[in-house]
Design a protein around this motif. Structure first.
Motif, PDB file in Angstrom:
ATOM      1  N   MET A  32      -1.414   4.538 -18.236  1.00 27.96           N
ATOM      2  CA  MET A  32      -1.238   3.770 -19.140  1.00 27.96           C
ATOM      3  C   MET A  32      -1.665   2.209 -18.810  1.00 27.96           C
ATOM      4  N   HIS A  33      -2.016   1.710 -17.597  1.00 34.26           N
ATOM      5  CA  HIS A  33      -2.566   0.508 -17.263  1.00 34.26           C
ATOM      6  C   HIS A  33      -3.920   0.432 -17.706  1.00 34.26           C
ATOM      7  N   GLU A  34      -4.282  -0.873 -18.447  1.00 36.65           N
ATOM      8  CA  GLU A  34      -5.681  -0.989 -18.879  1.00 36.65           C
ATOM      9  C   GLU A  34      -6.781  -1.279 -17.631  1.00 36.65           C
ATOM     10  N   SER A  35      -6.249  -1.783 -16.825  1.00 37.26           N
ATOM     11  CA  SER A  35      -7.075  -2.099 -15.635  1.00 37.26           C
ATOM     12  C   SER A  35      -6.891  -1.630 -14.350  1.00 37.26           C
ATOM     13  N   SER A  36      -7.368  -1.958 -13.320  1.00 41.27           N
ATOM     14  CA  SER A  36      -7.526  -1.315 -12.166  1.00 41.27           C
ATOM     15  C   SER A  36      -5.841  -0.882 -11.640  1.00 41.27           C
ATOM     16  N   ILE A  37      -5.788  -0.501 -10.535  1.00 41.58           N
ATOM     17  CA  ILE A  37      -4.685  -0.180 -10.080  1.00 41.58           C
ATOM     18  C   ILE A  37      -3.778  -1.316  -9.574  1.00 41.58           C
ATOM     19  N   PRO A  38      -2.579  -1.440 -10.137  1.00 42.38           N
ATOM     20  CA  PRO A  38      -1.650  -2.331  -9.727  1.00 42.38           C
ATOM     21  C   PRO A  38      -1.272  -2.254  -8.140  1.00 42.38           C
ATOM     22  N   GLU A  39      -0.901  -3.433  -7.665  1.00 43.31           N
ATOM     23  CA  GLU A  39      -0.339  -3.512  -6.209  1.00 43.31           C
ATOM     24  C   GLU A  39       0.699  -2.454  -5.841  1.00 43.31           C
ATOM     25  N   THR A  40       1.696  -2.273  -6.904  1.00 42.89           N
ATOM     26  CA  THR A  40       2.690  -1.501  -6.743  1.00 42.89           C
ATOM     27  C   THR A  40       2.365  -0.102  -6.440  1.00 42.89           C
ATOM     28  N   TYR A  41       1.385   0.291  -7.009  1.00 42.02           N
ATOM     29  CA  TYR A  41       0.934   1.875  -7.000  1.00 42.02           C
ATOM     30  C   TYR A  41      -0.175   1.961  -5.867  1.00 42.02           C
ATOM     31  N   ALA A  42      -0.831   1.028  -5.580  1.00 35.37           N
ATOM     32  CA  ALA A  42      -1.859   0.884  -4.711  1.00 35.37           C
ATOM     33  C   ALA A  42      -0.990   1.361  -3.233  1.00 35.37           C
ATOM     34  N   GLY A  43       0.036   0.843  -2.859  1.00 37.51           N
ATOM     35  CA  GLY A  43       0.784   1.031  -1.657  1.00 37.51           C
ATOM     36  C   GLY A  43       0.959   2.646  -1.406  1.00 37.51           C
ATOM     37  N   LEU A  44       1.368   3.312  -2.817  1.00 38.85           N
ATOM     38  CA  LEU A  44       1.689   4.633  -2.747  1.00 38.85           C
ATOM     39  C   LEU A  44       0.602   5.675  -2.376  1.00 38.85           C
ATOM     40  N   TYR A  45      -0.748   5.349  -2.487  1.00 41.26           N
ATOM     41  CA  TYR A  45      -1.832   6.251  -2.639  1.00 41.26           C
ATOM     42  C   TYR A  45      -1.728   6.835  -1.192  1.00 41.26           C
ATOM     43  N   SER A  46      -1.857   6.378  -0.294  1.00 44.20           N
ATOM     44  CA  SER A  46      -1.754   6.995   1.091  1.00 44.20           C
ATOM     45  C   SER A  46      -0.698   8.075   1.329  1.00 44.20           C
ATOM     46  N   PHE A  47       0.549   7.745   0.933  1.00 45.13           N
ATOM     47  CA  PHE A  47       1.611   8.787   1.004  1.00 45.13           C
ATOM     48  C   PHE A  47       1.406   9.994   0.108  1.00 45.13           C
ATOM     49  N   LEU A  48       0.566   9.800  -0.911  1.00 47.76           N
ATOM     50  CA  LEU A  48       0.456  11.078  -1.816  1.00 47.76           C
ATOM     51  C   LEU A  48      -0.511  11.968  -0.947  1.00 47.76           C
ATOM     52  N   LEU A  49      -1.256  11.564   0.037  1.00 46.35           N
ATOM     53  CA  LEU A  49      -2.126  12.523   0.875  1.00 46.35           C
ATOM     54  C   LEU A  49      -1.164  13.219   1.979  1.00 46.35           C
ATOM     55  N   ALA A  50       0.299  12.856   2.145  1.00 48.70           N
ATOM     56  CA  ALA A  50       0.912  13.599   3.125  1.00 48.70           C
ATOM     57  C   ALA A  50       1.088  14.896   2.766  1.00 48.70           C
ATOM     58  N   PRO A  51       0.865  15.859   3.799  1.00 48.94           N
ATOM     59  CA  PRO A  51       0.941  17.262   3.744  1.00 48.94           C
ATOM     60  C   PRO A  51       2.278  17.809   3.097  1.00 48.94           C
ATOM     61  N   VAL A  52       3.352  17.278   3.570  1.00 47.65           N
ATOM     62  CA  VAL A  52       4.761  17.689   3.052  1.00 47.65           C
ATOM     63  C   VAL A  52       4.641  17.613   1.634  1.00 47.65           C
TER      64      VAL A  52
END
Length: 88
Positions: A32-52
């Motif tokens: 729903m965000h019209e622009s780039s990734i907000p900072e609140t979401y940017a911090g989650l990105y690396s955790f989404l790649l966790a194998p668990v």
């Protein structure tokens, strides 16, 4: 609550069967965000790649959708972070 702890909070506190719904909600909110990734979401990105997170089959479709939203909204941001880390 700090962004990097949000995912851990959802993963360990909320019942595991609700986790896919959390990822779906996060992907909808990011889409729903019209622009780039907000900072609140940017911090989650690396955790989404966790194998668990990828071990549960029910997490895979919503995680794919969430990663797709990251790439669509901020592919350039993600690429620039990868390049800057590889140069260090």
């Amino acid at each position: 609550m700090q962004t990097k702890y949000i995912l851990y909070y959802y993963y360990y506190i909320i019942l595991p069967e609700f986790i896919p719904y959390v990822f779906q909600i996060l992907s909808l909110m990011l889409e729903m965000h019209e622009s780039s990734i907000p900072e609140t979401y940017a911090g989650l990105y690396s955790f989404l790649l966790a194998p668990v997170l990828w071990e549960r089959m029910g997490n895979i479709p919503p995680l794919v959708r969430l990663l797709r939203a990251y790439i669509e909204k901020g592919g350039e941001q993600i690429y620039s972070k990868i390049v800057s880390k590889s140069k260090c």
